[in-house]
Design a protein around this motif. Structure first.
Motif, PDB file in Angstrom:
ATOM      1  N   ALA A  47     -34.025 -35.137 -92.086  1.00  0.00           N
ATOM      2  CA  ALA A  47     -33.584 -34.933 -90.704  1.00  0.00           C
ATOM      3  C   ALA A  47     -32.786 -36.138 -90.205  1.00  0.00           C
ATOM      4  N   GLN A  48     -33.285 -37.346 -90.477  1.00  0.00           N
ATOM      5  CA  GLN A  48     -32.580 -38.557 -90.049  1.00  0.00           C
ATOM      6  C   GLN A  48     -31.202 -38.654 -90.700  1.00  0.00           C
ATOM      7  N   VAL A  49     -31.144 -38.416 -91.990  1.00  0.00           N
ATOM      8  CA  VAL A  49     -29.864 -38.484 -92.712  1.00  0.00           C
ATOM      9  C   VAL A  49     -28.887 -37.467 -92.140  1.00  0.00           C
ATOM     10  N   TYR A  50     -29.352 -36.245 -91.923  1.00  0.00           N
ATOM     11  CA  TYR A  50     -28.464 -35.199 -91.408  1.00  0.00           C
ATOM     12  C   TYR A  50     -27.959 -35.539 -90.014  1.00  0.00           C
ATOM     13  N   PHE A  51     -28.834 -36.005 -89.133  1.00  0.00           N
ATOM     14  CA  PHE A  51     -28.396 -36.321 -87.769  1.00  0.00           C
ATOM     15  C   PHE A  51     -27.394 -37.482 -87.799  1.00  0.00           C
ATOM     16  N   ASN A  52     -27.633 -38.492 -88.630  1.00  0.00           N
ATOM     17  CA  ASN A  52     -26.668 -39.589 -88.765  1.00  0.00           C
ATOM     18  C   ASN A  52     -25.332 -39.084 -89.294  1.00  0.00           C
ATOM     19  N   LEU A  53     -25.374 -38.125 -90.194  1.00  0.00           N
ATOM     20  CA  LEU A  53     -24.151 -37.560 -90.757  1.00  0.00           C
ATOM     21  C   LEU A  53     -23.324 -36.845 -89.687  1.00  0.00           C
ATOM     22  N   ILE A  54     -23.954 -35.973 -88.903  1.00  0.00           N
ATOM     23  CA  ILE A  54     -23.185 -35.248 -87.883  1.00  0.00           C
ATOM     24  C   ILE A  54     -22.812 -36.141 -86.706  1.00  0.00           C
ATOM     25  N   SER A  55     -23.428 -37.315 -86.621  1.00  0.00           N
ATOM     26  CA  SER A  55     -23.045 -38.288 -85.601  1.00  0.00           C
ATOM     27  C   SER A  55     -21.831 -39.100 -86.051  1.00  0.00           C
ATOM     28  N   SER A  56     -21.645 -39.202 -87.363  1.00  0.00           N
ATOM     29  CA  SER A  56     -20.603 -40.060 -87.931  1.00  0.00           C
ATOM     30  C   SER A  56     -19.352 -39.321 -88.378  1.00  0.00           C
ATOM     31  N   VAL A  57     -19.506 -38.069 -88.775  1.00  0.00           N
ATOM     32  CA  VAL A  57     -18.402 -37.280 -89.319  1.00  0.00           C
ATOM     33  C   VAL A  57     -18.262 -36.018 -88.469  1.00  0.00           C
ATOM     34  N   ASP A  58     -17.027 -35.648 -88.165  1.00  0.00           N
ATOM     35  CA  ASP A  58     -16.818 -34.424 -87.391  1.00  0.00           C
ATOM     36  C   ASP A  58     -17.438 -33.256 -88.144  1.00  0.00           C
ATOM     37  N   PRO A  59     -18.466 -32.637 -87.564  1.00  0.00           N
ATOM     38  CA  PRO A  59     -19.192 -31.580 -88.277  1.00  0.00           C
ATOM     39  C   PRO A  59     -18.333 -30.389 -88.706  1.00  0.00           C
ATOM     40  N   LYS A  60     -17.213 -30.163 -88.041  1.00  0.00           N
ATOM     41  CA  LYS A  60     -16.347 -29.038 -88.422  1.00  0.00           C
ATOM     42  C   LYS A  60     -15.836 -29.173 -89.849  1.00  0.00           C
ATOM     43  N   PHE A  61     -15.827 -30.400 -90.378  1.00  0.00           N
ATOM     44  CA  PHE A  61     -15.288 -30.648 -91.711  1.00  0.00           C
ATOM     45  C   PHE A  61     -16.361 -30.845 -92.776  1.00  0.00           C
ATOM     46  N   LEU A  62     -17.621 -30.695 -92.398  1.00  0.00           N
ATOM     47  CA  LEU A  62     -18.711 -30.912 -93.344  1.00  0.00           C
ATOM     48  C   LEU A  62     -18.985 -29.687 -94.213  1.00  0.00           C
ATOM     49  N   ASN A  63     -19.290 -29.946 -95.458  1.00  0.00           N
ATOM     50  CA  ASN A  63     -19.832 -28.925 -96.352  1.00  0.00           C
ATOM     51  C   ASN A  63     -21.230 -29.387 -96.727  1.00  0.00           C
ATOM     52  N   LEU A  64     -22.219 -28.554 -96.478  1.00  0.00           N
ATOM     53  CA  LEU A  64     -23.597 -28.917 -96.769  1.00  0.00           C
ATOM     54  C   LEU A  64     -24.038 -28.474 -98.154  1.00  0.00           C
ATOM     55  N   THR A  65     -23.393 -27.438 -98.692  1.00  0.00           N
ATOM     56  CA  THR A  65     -23.707 -26.934-100.027  1.00  0.00           C
ATOM     57  C   THR A  65     -22.407 -26.532-100.711  1.00  0.00           C
ATOM     58  N   LYS A  66     -22.510 -26.143-101.962  1.00  0.00           N
ATOM     59  CA  LYS A  66     -21.344 -25.635-102.689  1.00  0.00           C
ATOM     60  C   LYS A  66     -21.023 -24.200-102.287  1.00  0.00           C
ATOM     61  N   VAL A  67     -21.965 -23.549-101.604  1.00  0.00           N
ATOM     62  CA  VAL A  67     -21.797 -22.134-101.253  1.00  0.00           C
ATOM     63  C   VAL A  67     -21.833 -21.913 -99.733  1.00  0.00           C
ATOM     64  N   ASP A  68     -21.310 -22.873 -98.969  1.00  0.00           N
ATOM     65  CA  ASP A  68     -21.303 -22.761 -97.506  1.00  0.00           C
ATOM     66  C   ASP A  68     -20.657 -21.462 -97.030  1.00  0.00           C
ATOM     67  N   GLU A 123     -18.939 -23.289 -85.822  1.00  0.00           N
ATOM     68  CA  GLU A 123     -18.713 -22.714 -84.498  1.00  0.00           C
ATOM     69  C   GLU A 123     -18.628 -23.791 -83.404  1.00  0.00           C
ATOM     70  N   GLY A 124     -18.631 -25.060 -83.814  1.00  0.00           N
ATOM     71  CA  GLY A 124     -18.407 -26.155 -82.878  1.00  0.00           C
ATOM     72  C   GLY A 124     -19.614 -26.615 -82.077  1.00  0.00           C
ATOM     73  N   CYS A 125     -20.771 -26.059 -82.339  1.00  0.00           N
ATOM     74  CA  CYS A 125     -21.971 -26.433 -81.573  1.00  0.00           C
ATOM     75  C   CYS A 125     -22.384 -27.884 -81.802  1.00  0.00           C
ATOM     76  N   ASN A 126     -22.256 -28.376 -83.033  1.00  0.00           N
ATOM     77  CA  ASN A 126     -22.668 -29.747 -83.339  1.00  0.00           C
ATOM     78  C   ASN A 126     -21.626 -30.787 -82.942  1.00  0.00           C
ATOM     79  N   SER A 127     -20.484 -30.356 -82.458  1.00  0.00           N
ATOM     80  CA  SER A 127     -19.457 -31.309 -82.014  1.00  0.00           C
ATOM     81  C   SER A 127     -19.955 -32.173 -80.863  1.00  0.00           C
TER      82      SER A 127
END
Length: 174
Positions: free
Chosen positions: A45-66, A150-154
């Motif tokens: 949870a900590q790693v994920y929240f730091n990730l979406i705080s640091s990188v624009d979530p619209k450009f993130l891929n969480l898996t190979k099958v997103d 869908e931009g919610c994590n922005s």
């Protein structure tokens, strides 16, 4: 939460890590295993929240099958409100009947698809006791991929950028 803070030394941490690779039936309700799982979920949870705080979530891929996860998720849960989750949409008996076949589609596709993880109820907020629910890993991926696309994590990303922008402006004008 550090391993030492949880009362685990290096040897115990290694044993806990090994234990996590064994089938759940091997343990019953061993509190040490439950603690190791809770620590792993908290770290994720900590790693994920730091990730979406640091990188624009619209450009993130969480898996190979997103793309597949997102497509199946929105076909199955077309009207699910993802910005602020209602726990009943995940945990009620009728919700479980809908989630179960969705989750099983990803068995063998997403590693550890049914492992427990933490999911934020309100995507604008951090992980807190009041804002967190326990979910399977594939539920986490489905909802967070949708939130990212869908931009919610922005909101999280923008909020993290504001203090840095304010500090840079103050430094430049000072």
């Amino acid at each position: 939460m550090a391993m030492a803070a949880a009362g685990l030394g290096p040897g115990e941490a290694a044993a806990a890590a090994h234990a996590l690779s064994l089938p759940a039936e091997a343990f019953g309700n061993d509190p040490r295993v439950e603690l190791a799982w809770a620590m792993k979920a908290h770290q994720h949870a900590q790693v994920y929240f730091n990730l979406i705080s640091s990188v624009d979530p619209k450009f993130l891929n969480l898996t190979k099958v997103d793309d597949q996860i997102y497509s199946e998720f929105r076909k199955t849960f077309r009207d699910l409100k993802i910005d602020v989750l209602d726990p009943e949409e995940l945990k009620s008996e009728s919700a479980k009947e809908k989630w179960r076949p969705f989750c099983l589609r990803f068995e063998g596709v997403v590693e550890d698809f049914n492992y427990g993880t933490l999911l934020r109820l309100d995507c604008r907020k951090d992980y807190t006791e009041e804002n967190t629910i326990f979910a399977t890993r594939i539920q986490f991926f489905a909802i967070e991929i949708a939130r990212n696309r869908e931009g919610c994590n922005s909101v999280v990303y923008s909020s993290a950028r504001e203090p840095a922008a304010t500090a840079a402006e103050e430094t430049a004008s000072g």
